[in-house]
Design a protein around this motif. Sequence first.
Motif, PDB file in Angstrom:
ATOM      1  N   UNK A   1       0.843  -1.182   0.000  1.00 50.36           N
ATOM      2  CA  UNK A   1       0.000   0.000   0.000  1.00 50.36           C
ATOM      3  C   UNK A   1       0.885   1.241   0.000  1.00 50.36           C
ATOM      4  N   UNK A   2       0.519   2.236  -0.757  1.00 45.37           N
ATOM      5  CA  UNK A   2       1.273   3.484  -0.749  1.00 45.37           C
ATOM      6  C   UNK A   2       0.321   4.661  -0.910  1.00 45.37           C
ATOM      7  N   UNK A   3       0.790   5.800  -0.408  1.00 43.39           N
ATOM      8  CA  UNK A   3       0.055   7.050  -0.557  1.00 43.39           C
ATOM      9  C   UNK A   3       1.020   8.084  -1.099  1.00 43.39           C
ATOM     10  N   UNK A   4       0.537   9.118  -1.773  1.00 43.81           N
ATOM     11  CA  UNK A   4       1.465  10.128  -2.285  1.00 43.81           C
ATOM     12  C   UNK A   4       2.119  10.895  -1.142  1.00 43.81           C
ATOM     13  N   UNK A   5       3.371  11.214  -1.290  1.00 41.88           N
ATOM     14  CA  UNK A   5       4.124  12.035  -0.342  1.00 41.88           C
ATOM     15  C   UNK A   5       3.909  13.485  -0.743  1.00 41.88           C
ATOM     16  N   UNK A   6       4.120  14.396   0.166  1.00 43.79           N
ATOM     17  CA  UNK A   6       3.850  15.806  -0.122  1.00 43.79           C
ATOM     18  C   UNK A   6       4.613  16.323  -1.336  1.00 43.79           C
ATOM     19  N   UNK A   7       5.733  15.717  -1.682  1.00 44.06           N
ATOM     20  CA  UNK A   7       6.452  16.168  -2.871  1.00 44.06           C
ATOM     21  C   UNK A   7       6.368  15.106  -3.973  1.00 44.06           C
ATOM     22  N   UNK A   8       5.241  14.402  -3.986  1.00 41.10           N
ATOM     23  CA  UNK A   8       4.914  13.409  -5.006  1.00 41.10           C
ATOM     24  C   UNK A   8       5.782  12.156  -4.975  1.00 41.10           C
ATOM     25  N   UNK A   9       6.504  11.957  -3.901  1.00 41.01           N
ATOM     26  CA  UNK A   9       7.223  10.688  -3.744  1.00 41.01           C
ATOM     27  C   UNK A   9       6.310   9.735  -2.992  1.00 41.01           C
ATOM     28  N   UNK A  10       6.281   8.476  -3.386  1.00 43.62           N
ATOM     29  CA  UNK A  10       5.380   7.540  -2.717  1.00 43.62           C
ATOM     30  C   UNK A  10       5.814   7.240  -1.284  1.00 43.62           C
ATOM     31  N   UNK A  11       4.837   6.978  -0.446  1.00 34.46           N
ATOM     32  CA  UNK A  11       5.070   6.508   0.910  1.00 34.46           C
ATOM     33  C   UNK A  11       4.500   5.099   0.969  1.00 34.46           C
ATOM     34  N   UNK A  12       5.330   4.142   1.344  1.00 37.59           N
ATOM     35  CA  UNK A  12       4.884   2.751   1.418  1.00 37.59           C
ATOM     36  C   UNK A  12       4.930   2.279   2.862  1.00 37.59           C
ATOM     37  N   UNK A  13       4.103   1.286   3.145  1.00 34.06           N
ATOM     38  CA  UNK A  13       4.018   0.749   4.495  1.00 34.06           C
ATOM     39  C   UNK A  13       4.550  -0.682   4.512  1.00 34.06           C
ATOM     40  N   UNK A  14       5.330  -1.030   5.536  1.00 36.13           N
ATOM     41  CA  UNK A  14       5.798  -2.415   5.649  1.00 36.13           C
ATOM     42  C   UNK A  14       4.610  -3.369   5.699  1.00 36.13           C
ATOM     43  N   UNK A  15       4.809  -4.535   5.135  1.00 38.16           N
ATOM     44  CA  UNK A  15       3.757  -5.550   5.130  1.00 38.16           C
ATOM     45  C   UNK A  15       4.348  -6.879   4.724  1.00 38.16           C
ATOM     46  N   UNK A  16       3.516  -7.849   4.433  1.00 38.78           N
ATOM     47  CA  UNK A  16       4.020  -9.190   4.092  1.00 38.78           C
ATOM     48  C   UNK A  16       4.972  -9.203   2.900  1.00 38.78           C
ATOM     49  N   UNK A  17       4.751  -8.303   1.928  1.00 35.86           N
ATOM     50  CA  UNK A  17       5.614  -8.265   0.747  1.00 35.86           C
ATOM     51  C   UNK A  17       6.926  -7.511   1.002  1.00 35.86           C
ATOM     52  N   UNK A  18       6.965  -6.689   2.059  1.00 32.74           N
ATOM     53  CA  UNK A  18       8.172  -5.926   2.400  1.00 32.74           C
ATOM     54  C   UNK A  18       8.175  -5.698   3.922  1.00 32.74           C
ATOM     55  N   UNK A  19       8.492  -6.770   4.680  1.00 31.04           N
ATOM     56  CA  UNK A  19       8.463  -6.626   6.135  1.00 31.04           C
ATOM     57  C   UNK A  19       9.628  -5.796   6.665  1.00 31.04           C
ATOM     58  N   UNK A  20       9.359  -5.038   7.724  1.00 30.44           N
ATOM     59  CA  UNK A  20      10.397  -4.308   8.448  1.00 30.44           C
ATOM     60  C   UNK A  20      10.157  -4.564   9.937  1.00 30.44           C
ATOM     61  N   UNK A  21      11.198  -5.023  10.617  1.00 33.15           N
ATOM     62  CA  UNK A  21      11.121  -5.255  12.061  1.00 33.15           C
ATOM     63  C   UNK A  21      12.259  -4.506  12.731  1.00 33.15           C
ATOM     64  N   UNK A  22      11.958  -3.855  13.843  1.00 34.92           N
ATOM     65  CA  UNK A  22      12.966  -3.126  14.613  1.00 34.92           C
ATOM     66  C   UNK A  22      12.898  -3.633  16.043  1.00 34.92           C
ATOM     67  N   UNK A  23      14.051  -4.035  16.570  1.00 37.54           N
ATOM     68  CA  UNK A  23      14.082  -4.490  17.958  1.00 37.54           C
ATOM     69  C   UNK A  23      15.376  -4.059  18.620  1.00 37.54           C
ATOM     70  N   UNK A  24      15.330  -3.932  19.923  1.00 41.16           N
ATOM     71  CA  UNK A  24      16.533  -3.585  20.682  1.00 41.16           C
ATOM     72  C   UNK A  24      17.498  -4.759  20.597  1.00 41.16           C
ATOM     73  N   UNK A  25      18.768  -4.458  20.365  1.00 40.27           N
ATOM     74  CA  UNK A  25      19.780  -5.507  20.271  1.00 40.27           C
ATOM     75  C   UNK A  25      20.412  -5.707  21.651  1.00 40.27           C
TER      76      UNK A  25
END
Length: 136
Positions: A1-25
């Motif tokens: 899923x993506x929405x237009x960015x204020x300067x017409x660059x796409x904004x995408x959200x992590x999901x099953x097709x492009x996962x992003x995980x952040x955790x304390x190391x």
Amino acid sequence: MSIPHSNDRPVKFPGPDHPIAIERHPSRIVVKSGGKVIADTRDALMLREARYPAVFYIPRKDVDMTLLQRTDHATYCPYKGDCAYFSIPLAGEPGVNAVWTYERPYAAVAPIREHLAFYPDRIDSIEELASDAISG
């Protein structure tokens, strides 16, 4: 899923097709470049994104910012936002744009705000130490 960015660059959200995980190391992370310790932290974050190699994000408070020089280089990631860069002058040519940061990351990756990441091939080392190891 993506929405237009204020300067017409796409904004995408992590999901099953492009996962992003952040955790304390859990380990202490020490970054060296040009023969000096650039960063030493027990508060690193590990960001895992899709099929890319995992990346340590180091809190700015644990980076010797006096050894870095901001550059005009900038990139954009539709998942994370605008990316700014720093060089490590004492590392010479390999240190150019060796450090990156998302100063206003998108909400999905908000924990990396006020953190820096280092290209492993442009610095001397990123060491993972036992959290009780003493700096030498």
